[in-house]
Each structure stands twice: as C-alpha cells, then as structure tokens.
Write a protein that holds these residues in place. Sequence first.
Motif, PDB file in Angstrom:
ATOM      1  N   LYS A  28       0.852  -1.229   0.061  1.00  0.00           N
ATOM      2  CA  LYS A  28       0.110   0.059   0.111  1.00  0.00           C
ATOM      3  C   LYS A  28       0.804   1.215  -0.006  1.00  0.00           C
ATOM      4  CE  LYS A  28      -3.622  -2.141   2.781  1.00  0.00           C
ATOM      5  NZ  LYS A  28      -3.485  -2.612   3.993  1.00  0.00           N
ATOM      6  N   PRO A  29       0.397   2.163  -0.815  1.00  0.00           N
ATOM      7  CA  PRO A  29       1.240   3.514  -0.822  1.00  0.00           C
ATOM      8  C   PRO A  29       1.300   4.181   0.776  1.00  0.00           C
ATOM      9  CG  PRO A  29      -0.345   3.606  -2.458  1.00  0.00           C
ATOM     10  CD  PRO A  29      -0.820   2.351  -1.682  1.00  0.00           C
ATOM     11  N   VAL A  30       2.316   4.646   1.117  1.00  0.00           N
ATOM     12  CA  VAL A  30       2.547   5.523   2.361  1.00  0.00           C
ATOM     13  C   VAL A  30       3.113   6.621   2.100  1.00  0.00           C
ATOM     14  CG1 VAL A  30       4.849   4.228   3.029  1.00  0.00           C
ATOM     15  CG2 VAL A  30       3.025   5.155   4.783  1.00  0.00           C
ATOM     16  N   ALA A  31       2.940   7.670   2.679  1.00  0.00           N
ATOM     17  CA  ALA A  31       3.573   8.958   2.759  1.00  0.00           C
ATOM     18  C   ALA A  31       4.970   9.078   3.219  1.00  0.00           C
ATOM     19  CB  ALA A  31       2.850  10.117   3.386  1.00  0.00           C
ATOM     20  N   ALA A  32       5.884   8.308   2.377  1.00  0.00           N
ATOM     21  CA  ALA A  32       7.376   8.168   2.771  1.00  0.00           C
ATOM     22  C   ALA A  32       8.108   8.127   1.738  1.00  0.00           C
ATOM     23  CB  ALA A  32       7.550   6.872   4.082  1.00  0.00           C
ATOM     24  N   THR A  33       9.374   8.487   1.866  1.00  0.00           N
ATOM     25  CA  THR A  33      10.355   8.432   0.590  1.00  0.00           C
ATOM     26  C   THR A  33      11.749   7.808   1.141  1.00  0.00           C
ATOM     27  OG1 THR A  33      11.305  10.783   1.313  1.00  0.00           O
ATOM     28  CG2 THR A  33       9.550  10.407  -0.598  1.00  0.00           C
ATOM     29  N   ILE A  50       9.013  -0.465   2.834  1.00  0.00           N
ATOM     30  CA  ILE A  50       9.955  -0.565   1.867  1.00  0.00           C
ATOM     31  C   ILE A  50      10.044   0.275   0.639  1.00  0.00           C
ATOM     32  CG2 ILE A  50      10.284  -3.070   2.192  1.00  0.00           C
ATOM     33  CD1 ILE A  50       8.664  -3.870  -0.001  1.00  0.00           C
ATOM     34  N   CYS A  51      11.364   0.431  -0.063  1.00  0.00           N
ATOM     35  CA  CYS A  51      11.506   1.293  -1.260  1.00  0.00           C
ATOM     36  C   CYS A  51      10.902   0.522  -2.285  1.00  0.00           C
ATOM     37  CB  CYS A  51      12.994   1.846  -1.370  1.00  0.00           C
ATOM     38  SG  CYS A  51      13.099   2.710  -2.690  1.00  0.00           S
ATOM     39  N   THR A  52      10.095   0.892  -3.262  1.00  0.00           N
ATOM     40  CA  THR A  52       9.657   0.199  -4.485  1.00  0.00           C
ATOM     41  C   THR A  52      10.890   0.272  -5.385  1.00  0.00           C
ATOM     42  OG1 THR A  52       8.630   2.060  -5.088  1.00  0.00           O
ATOM     43  CG2 THR A  52       7.236   0.532  -4.193  1.00  0.00           C
ATOM     44  N   TYR A  53      11.616   1.143  -5.370  1.00  0.00           N
ATOM     45  CA  TYR A  53      12.520   1.378  -6.619  1.00  0.00           C
ATOM     46  C   TYR A  53      13.971   0.409  -6.175  1.00  0.00           C
ATOM     47  CZ  TYR A  53      15.894   3.317  -9.882  1.00  0.00           C
ATOM     48  OH  TYR A  53      16.749   3.425 -11.015  1.00  0.00           O
ATOM     49  N   CYS A  54      14.570   0.784  -4.904  1.00  0.00           N
ATOM     50  CA  CYS A  54      15.992   0.134  -4.537  1.00  0.00           C
ATOM     51  C   CYS A  54      15.708  -1.250  -3.579  1.00  0.00           C
ATOM     52  CB  CYS A  54      16.987   0.978  -3.968  1.00  0.00           C
ATOM     53  SG  CYS A  54      16.547   1.737  -2.353  1.00  0.00           S
ATOM     54  N   GLY A  55      14.381  -1.271  -3.115  1.00  0.00           N
ATOM     55  CA  GLY A  55      14.070  -2.464  -2.478  1.00  0.00           C
ATOM     56  C   GLY A  55      14.747  -2.351  -0.862  1.00  0.00           C
ATOM     57  N   ALA A  56      15.213  -1.197  -0.597  1.00  0.00           N
ATOM     58  CA  ALA A  56      15.557  -0.778   0.712  1.00  0.00           C
ATOM     59  C   ALA A  56      14.418  -0.959   2.001  1.00  0.00           C
ATOM     60  CB  ALA A  56      16.179   0.319   0.709  1.00  0.00           C
ATOM     61  N   THR A  57      14.704  -1.511   3.278  1.00  0.00           N
ATOM     62  CA  THR A  57      13.718  -1.559   3.964  1.00  0.00           C
ATOM     63  C   THR A  57      13.958  -0.468   5.015  1.00  0.00           C
ATOM     64  OG1 THR A  57      13.932  -4.064   4.243  1.00  0.00           O
ATOM     65  CG2 THR A  57      12.761  -3.055   5.918  1.00  0.00           C
ATOM     66  N   VAL A  60       4.195   0.496   2.159  1.00  0.00           N
ATOM     67  CA  VAL A  60       4.122  -0.374   3.270  1.00  0.00           C
ATOM     68  C   VAL A  60       3.524  -1.530   2.872  1.00  0.00           C
ATOM     69  CG1 VAL A  60       1.765   0.409   4.026  1.00  0.00           C
ATOM     70  CG2 VAL A  60       3.429  -0.493   5.649  1.00  0.00           C
ATOM     71  N   ALA A  61       4.238  -2.888   3.522  1.00  0.00           N
ATOM     72  CA  ALA A  61       3.833  -3.973   2.865  1.00  0.00           C
ATOM     73  C   ALA A  61       3.880  -5.054   4.039  1.00  0.00           C
ATOM     74  CB  ALA A  61       4.846  -4.466   1.773  1.00  0.00           C
ATOM     75  N   ASP A  62       2.865  -6.065   3.917  1.00  0.00           N
ATOM     76  CA  ASP A  62       3.040  -7.076   4.922  1.00  0.00           C
ATOM     77  C   ASP A  62       3.941  -8.124   4.373  1.00  0.00           C
ATOM     78  OD1 ASP A  62       0.934  -6.247   6.530  1.00  0.00           O
ATOM     79  OD2 ASP A  62      -0.474  -7.336   5.125  1.00  0.00           O
ATOM     80  N   MET A  63       5.259  -8.388   5.117  1.00  0.00           N
ATOM     81  CA  MET A  63       6.290  -9.189   4.706  1.00  0.00           C
ATOM     82  C   MET A  63       6.128 -10.419   5.397  1.00  0.00           C
ATOM     83  SD  MET A  63       8.343  -7.107   2.909  1.00  0.00           S
ATOM     84  CE  MET A  63       9.713  -7.855   2.871  1.00  0.00           C
TER      85      MET A  63
END
Length: 68
Positions: free
Chosen positions: A18-23, A56-63, A33-36
């Motif tokens: 789900k989208p979340v207000a974070a960069t 998590i970042c959708t681009y680089c995958g960083a948690t 935000v994801a259920d891992m």
Amino acid sequence: MVCICFLVDQRRMKKNMKPVAATCSRCGCSAKVADMETSTRFCKIPFYWNSYKAIICTYCGATLKSYP
Ligand SMILES: [Zn+2]
C-alpha cells in the motif's frame, strides 16, 4: 557440517503493498508499506515463519522501517 548451509534457505515475500507517505533515504523514491513474510526452509521444507509489516522502497528495495 558445512553442507547444512546449502540446505537452509530463506524466502522473503511481500504482500498487500500500500502506498505510504514516505520517501526512501537512499534513492528518494516513493516507499510502500507491505506485509512481509519470511520463511526459513530446510531441504525445501519450511520450518519457521515470521511475518511483519515493513516500509520498503519500491525502487531499490531498501527496508526503511519494520514493525514486528
Ligand atoms: Zn530506494
């Protein structure tokens, strides 16, 4: 004993993104935000599961953040 290392592996799955207000602090892309769910497997048989929420970042995958 060394060969045991090759028999154990860990899978990480993302669910319900789900989208979340974070960069992302690394690349500046938008985060979600994801259920891992992680499962540790021995000889391809899962014997341990763990689930948590994480941003998590959708681009680089960083948690960026994880919640137990
Ligand atoms: Zn990133």
